[in-house]
Design an enzyme around this catalytic site. Structure first.
Site, mmCIF file in Angstrom:
data_model
loop_
_atom_site.group_PDB
_atom_site.id
_atom_site.type_symbol
_atom_site.label_atom_id
_atom_site.label_comp_id
_atom_site.label_asym_id
_atom_site.label_seq_id
_atom_site.Cartn_x
_atom_site.Cartn_y
_atom_site.Cartn_z
ATOM 1 N N SER A 43 6.549 5.377 -0.772
ATOM 2 C CA SER A 43 7.571 4.331 -0.173
ATOM 3 C C SER A 43 7.958 3.359 -1.405
ATOM 4 C CB SER A 43 6.549 3.538 0.710
ATOM 5 O OG SER A 43 5.495 3.031 0.015
ATOM 6 N N MET A 62 3.656 0.190 -4.212
ATOM 7 C CA MET A 62 4.090 1.474 -3.523
ATOM 8 C C MET A 62 3.033 2.240 -2.951
ATOM 9 S SD MET A 62 5.864 4.145 -6.052
ATOM 10 C CE MET A 62 7.492 3.377 -6.388
ATOM 11 N N CYS A 63 3.075 2.897 -1.907
ATOM 12 C CA CYS A 63 2.268 3.942 -1.276
ATOM 13 C C CYS A 63 2.787 5.137 -1.245
ATOM 14 C CB CYS A 63 1.796 3.374 -0.074
ATOM 15 S SG CYS A 63 2.217 3.571 1.230
ATOM 16 N N LYS A 64 1.677 6.137 -1.259
ATOM 17 C CA LYS A 64 1.741 7.508 -1.260
ATOM 18 C C LYS A 64 1.722 7.923 0.091
ATOM 19 C CE LYS A 64 -1.439 10.517 -2.563
ATOM 20 N NZ LYS A 64 -2.116 11.343 -3.383
#
Ligand code: NAG
Ligand code: NAG
Length: 189
Positions: A43, A62-64
């Site tokens: 994201s 940011m995330c996965k």
């Protein structure tokens, strides 16, 4: 009896129209192919007009997210993100709505319903998502998400996302590009 049946018919039709209207508001990637949309995304950008987002946006990173198909034809969205300096994992199950690229999410915490659409994607590089609260607490929020296959989206992609957000009424200060946080983003996983 006939009157009752009429009334029932009307309600059914209203329901159908309601659904059609909801779907007409947001477009979906034409000929959406869920199998190509699966796998890992980062994201990279977010925009929202919710008060929660306004408060927290400077703290987000940011995330996965990993997407796998579920038995009902929907998506299992497993996200890993940093919270209080620790990596946390959260699973969200997106239910199919019958329209490809358009999903329903019921929050087990708040009891609210969100509608998620994959507005545009080329599958191998980026996806633009649009989410709206549809029912329950916080129902009036809108959110746009930029998904990128890599942690370093090209400048053109960021530009594209900003244009996408502006076209949907988000003000410039409601758009953020999330900074990387290496702790939870190991590429090989
Ligand atoms: C969703 O995916 C995660 C990670 O692969 C898995 O642990 C979990 O059991 C899945 N849940 C469902 C309901 O499919
Ligand atoms: C977010 O924007 C939508 C669309 O303009 C609007 O209906 C909604 O009320 C807004 N929500 C908030 C919390 O400002």
């Amino acid at each position: 009896m006939a009157t009752l049946r009429m009334l029932w018919m009307e309600l059914v039709l209203l329901g159908v129209l309601g659904v059609l209207q909801t779907q007409a508001q947001v477009s979906v990637q034409p000929d959406f192919q869920q199998d190509k949309f699966l796998g890992r995304w980062f994201s990279a950008g977010l925009a929202s007009n919710s008060s929660w987002f306004r408060e927290k946006k400077s703290m987000l990173s940011m995330c996965k997210s990993v997407l796998t198909p579920t038995a009902d034809g929907g998506l299992n969205l497993t996200s890993t993100f940093l919270r209080k300096n620790q990596c946390e994992t959260r699973i969200m199950l997106l239910q199919p709505t019958g329209s490809p690229g358009f999903y329903r999410y019921l929050s087990p915490h708040s009891g609210s319903t969100h509608l998620v659409s994959v507005v545009e994607t080329n599958y191998r590089e980026y996806a633009l998502l649009f989410t709206q609260g549809a029912q329950g607490p916080g129902q009036d929020f809108h959110m746009a998400t930029l998904y990128s296959r890599t942690q370093t989206p090209r400048a053109e992609l960021k530009e594209k996302f900003a244009t996408f957000c502006q076209a949907r009424g988000f003000t410039e200060d409601a758009i953020v590009f999330l900074p990387r946080n290496d702790k939870c983003l190991k590429e090989e996983e």
